[in-house]
Design a protein around this motif. Structure first.
Motif, PDB file in Angstrom:
ATOM      1  N   GLU A 224     -36.320  65.432 -50.759  1.00  0.00           N
ATOM      2  CA  GLU A 224     -36.333  64.253 -49.885  1.00  0.00           C
ATOM      3  C   GLU A 224     -34.962  63.967 -49.313  1.00  0.00           C
ATOM      4  O   GLU A 224     -33.945  64.310 -49.902  1.00  0.00           O
ATOM      5  N   THR A 225     -34.970  63.292 -48.148  1.00  0.00           N
ATOM      6  CA  THR A 225     -33.695  62.903 -47.557  1.00  0.00           C
ATOM      7  C   THR A 225     -32.983  61.891 -48.462  1.00  0.00           C
ATOM      8  O   THR A 225     -33.631  61.122 -49.159  1.00  0.00           O
ATOM      9  N   HIS A 226     -31.649  61.921 -48.455  1.00  0.00           N
ATOM     10  CA  HIS A 226     -30.878  60.966 -49.249  1.00  0.00           C
ATOM     11  C   HIS A 226     -30.359  59.841 -48.375  1.00  0.00           C
ATOM     12  O   HIS A 226     -29.650  58.973 -48.827  1.00  0.00           O
TER      13      HIS A 226
ATOM     14  N   ARG B 180     -33.698  71.392 -34.825  1.00  0.00           N
ATOM     15  CA  ARG B 180     -33.541  71.107 -36.256  1.00  0.00           C
ATOM     16  C   ARG B 180     -34.899  71.013 -36.937  1.00  0.00           C
ATOM     17  O   ARG B 180     -35.707  70.157 -36.612  1.00  0.00           O
TER      18      ARG B 180
ATOM     19  N   GLU C 164     -30.729  68.768 -55.387  1.00  0.00           N
ATOM     20  CA  GLU C 164     -31.395  69.748 -54.522  1.00  0.00           C
ATOM     21  C   GLU C 164     -32.059  70.852 -55.334  1.00  0.00           C
ATOM     22  O   GLU C 164     -32.107  72.002 -54.904  1.00  0.00           O
TER      23      GLU C 164
ATOM     24  N   ASN D 110     -21.917  61.000 -58.463  1.00  0.00           N
ATOM     25  CA  ASN D 110     -22.242  61.084 -57.037  1.00  0.00           C
ATOM     26  C   ASN D 110     -21.210  60.295 -56.226  1.00  0.00           C
ATOM     27  O   ASN D 110     -21.029  59.097 -56.424  1.00  0.00           O
TER      28      ASN D 110
ATOM     29  N   GLY E  29     -21.026  60.816 -52.718  1.00  0.00           N
ATOM     30  CA  GLY E  29     -21.525  60.698 -51.345  1.00  0.00           C
ATOM     31  C   GLY E  29     -21.213  61.917 -50.495  1.00  0.00           C
ATOM     32  O   GLY E  29     -20.282  62.682 -50.777  1.00  0.00           O
ATOM     33  N   HIS E  30     -21.996  62.044 -49.449  1.00  0.00           N
ATOM     34  CA  HIS E  30     -21.949  63.209 -48.559  1.00  0.00           C
ATOM     35  C   HIS E  30     -20.548  63.428 -47.949  1.00  0.00           C
ATOM     36  O   HIS E  30     -20.034  64.545 -47.946  1.00  0.00           O
TER      37      HIS E  30
ATOM     38  N   GLN F 189     -31.896  72.465 -43.121  1.00  0.00           N
ATOM     39  CA  GLN F 189     -32.125  71.797 -41.833  1.00  0.00           C
ATOM     40  C   GLN F 189     -31.089  72.284 -40.821  1.00  0.00           C
ATOM     41  O   GLN F 189     -31.259  72.095 -39.626  1.00  0.00           O
TER      42      GLN F 189
ATOM     43  N   ARG G 298     -36.945  69.027 -43.301  1.00  0.00           N
ATOM     44  CA  ARG G 298     -36.513  69.425 -44.644  1.00  0.00           C
ATOM     45  C   ARG G 298     -37.626  70.241 -45.303  1.00  0.00           C
ATOM     46  O   ARG G 298     -38.785  69.832 -45.300  1.00  0.00           O
TER      47      ARG G 298
ATOM     48  N   TYR H 265     -26.891  67.523 -53.564  1.00  0.00           N
ATOM     49  CA  TYR H 265     -27.144  66.350 -54.412  1.00  0.00           C
ATOM     50  C   TYR H 265     -28.643  66.318 -54.714  1.00  0.00           C
ATOM     51  O   TYR H 265     -29.446  66.168 -53.792  1.00  0.00           O
TER      52      TYR H 265
ATOM     53  N   SER I 203     -27.449  71.687 -47.268  1.00  0.00           N
ATOM     54  CA  SER I 203     -28.031  72.707 -48.141  1.00  0.00           C
ATOM     55  C   SER I 203     -29.558  72.707 -48.099  1.00  0.00           C
ATOM     56  O   SER I 203     -30.195  73.478 -48.785  1.00  0.00           O
TER      57      SER I 203
END
Ligand code: UDP
Ligand code: MG
Length: 315
Positions: free
Chosen positions: A205-207, A198, A13, A71, A73-74, A98, A201, A11, A95
Motif C-alpha cells: 500500500e501507499t505510505h 506510471r 515493502e 522510520n 520518512g521518505h 511504480q 503499485r 519502508y 522500490s
C-alpha cells in the motif's frame, strides 16, 4: 568502467522485495558497460523487509543495505541514499516498481550524451483519483509561481538519474528541511526529461496520505521561497487602502445627507471578521517559517543508522 548506483528506499515493502530484485536483475543484465551497486535504505520497516534484504544479499554481493534505527520518512531516506551512493551515476527510484526500472537504460543514454540530470516525468495523471490530481496540479502551479528562476518541473517525482557532481552538490546543501524534488532543480546543470506512464503499485500500500502530502507541500514551499511572507505585507496595504477609501465614501454620503449608519455598521462588521481571519492566516504562514527555523537551529541528524551491510563496491 563507470559505476552506477541504483538506489531505492524501502519502508514496509516485504511484498515488493522479490519483485524489485527480479526487475533490477533484468535491467542490470542489459547494462554490460557499467558496474552496478544496488543501494537500499531500510527506513525503519516494521515488517521483515530487512530480513528479506539480507536474504537477497546472498545472491547480490553488490547490494549495500543501510538500515535506519526507526522510520524517518521518505525524504530522509533519499538524503541517505545520496550520501551513501558511490556511483559515477546515481539513479534514485521508488522500490514499489511504480518507477519502472527498465527506463534506466534510456536515462543512461541521455547521461552519456552529456546530461547531468535526467528526470522521469509521469504523463498519466488522468487515472489518479480526482482529489489527488487536483491537489497535485495545484501543488506544481504554486511551486512554479514561488520558485522564480528555479524551474521545479511538473509531475516529476523522485525518479531521476544524477551525475556524481550533482549528487555531491546536493549532499553539500546543509538544510534539514530538504525536499529532493526541489533540491535537484536548485542545483541546476544540464537537464533532460523523459516521459513515462506510471503504473499502479504492484503489491502493498501507499505510505502517502493527505497529511503527509500536505507536509511535503509545506516543506517544498518554505524551502523554495519566502514570497508568502511578503504577501502579508501586500495584503495589509490592500486592506488599509480599501478601509480608507470606504471611510471617505461613507463620509461624503453622510455629508450630502444620506443616512448610511446601517450600511456602515454592516460593512464594519464584515470588514473586522475578514481582517481578523487574514491576520490569523498570516500568523500561520509566519509560524510555518518559524517552525522550520527551529528545526534548522536544532541541527539534529536527519536519521540514525542502526546497521549497515556493505556491498562489494565498498571493498
Ligand atoms: N518510503 C520510505 N519511507 C516512508 C514512506 C515511504 O522509505 O516513510 C518509500 C517506499 O518504500 C517507496 C517510496 O518511499 O519505495 C514511495 O512510497 P509510496 O510508494 O508509498 O508512495 P506513492 O508512490 O504512493 O507516492
Ligand atoms: Mg509508490
Amino acid at each position: 568502467m563507470k559505476t552506477l548506483s541504483i538506489c531505492a528506499p524501502m519502508y514496509n515493502e516485504k511484498e515488493m522485495v522479490p519483485y524489485f530484485f527480479e526487475k533490477i536483475d533484468e535491467v542490470i543484465k542489459k547494462l554490460s558497460s557499467y558496474k552496478v551497486e544496488i543501494l537500499i535504505v531500510n527506513d525503519g520497516s516494521k515488517d521483515n523487509t530487512l530480513e528479506l534484504l539480507k536474504e537477497q544479499k546472498k545472491t547480490h554481493p553488490n547490494l549495500h543495505i543501510v538500515s535506519f534505527s526507526r522510520n524517518f520518512g521518505h525524504e530522509a531516506a533519499v538524503s541517505a541514499l545520496l550520501k551513501y551512493s558511490k556511483g559515477d551515476v546515481v539513479c534514485i527510484m521508488d522500490s514499489d516498481l511504480q518507477d519502472p526500472p527498465e527506463l534506466i537504460i534510456d536515462m543512461l543514454k541521455l547521461y552519456e550524451q552529456g546530461f547531468d540530470v535526467v528526470n522521469a516525468r509521469r504523463i498519466n495523471r488522468k487515472k489518479d483519483p480526482f482529489l489527488k490530481r487536483i491537489t497535485a496540479e495545484l501543488f506544481y502551479k504554486v511551486i512554479s509561481k514561488l520558485s522564480g528562476k528555479i524551474k521545479v518541473p511538473d509531475n516529476v517525482g523522485n525518479y531521476r538519474l544524477l551525475s556524481r557532481q550533482v549528487v555531491d552538490h546536493i549532499n553539500n546543501l546543509k538544510e534539514k528541511n530538504s525536499v529532493f524534488r526541489v533540491q535537484v532543480p536548485y542545483v541546476g546543470f544540464k537537464t533532460a526529461t523523459m516521459d513515462f506512464v506510471r503504473p499502479p503499485r504492484l503489491k502493498g500500500e501507499t505510505h502517502y496520505n493527505y497529511k503527509s502530502m500536505f507536509k511535503l507541500a509545506g516543506d517544498s514551499i518554505t524551502s523554495s521561497s519566502t514570497q508568502p511572507l511578503r504577501w502579508s505585507l501586500y495584503l495589509g496595504i490592500i486592506l488599509g487602502t480599501i478601509s480608507f477609501i470606504s471611510f471617505i465614501v461613507f463620509l461624503i454620503l453622510r455629508l450630502v445627507g444620506f443616512s448610511t449608519l446601517i450600511y456602515f455598521e454592516a460593512m464594519l462588521y464584515s470588514f473586522i471578521v475578514l481582517t481578523l481571519s487574514i491576520v490569523l492566516v498570516v500568523l500561520g504562514v509566519v509560524g510555518e517559517y518559524v517552525g522550520r527555523i527551529l528545526i534548522e537551529t536544532q541541527n539534529r541528524p536527519l536519521y540514525y543508522v542502526e546497521e549497515e551491510i556493505k556491498g562489494d563496491l565498498d571493498e
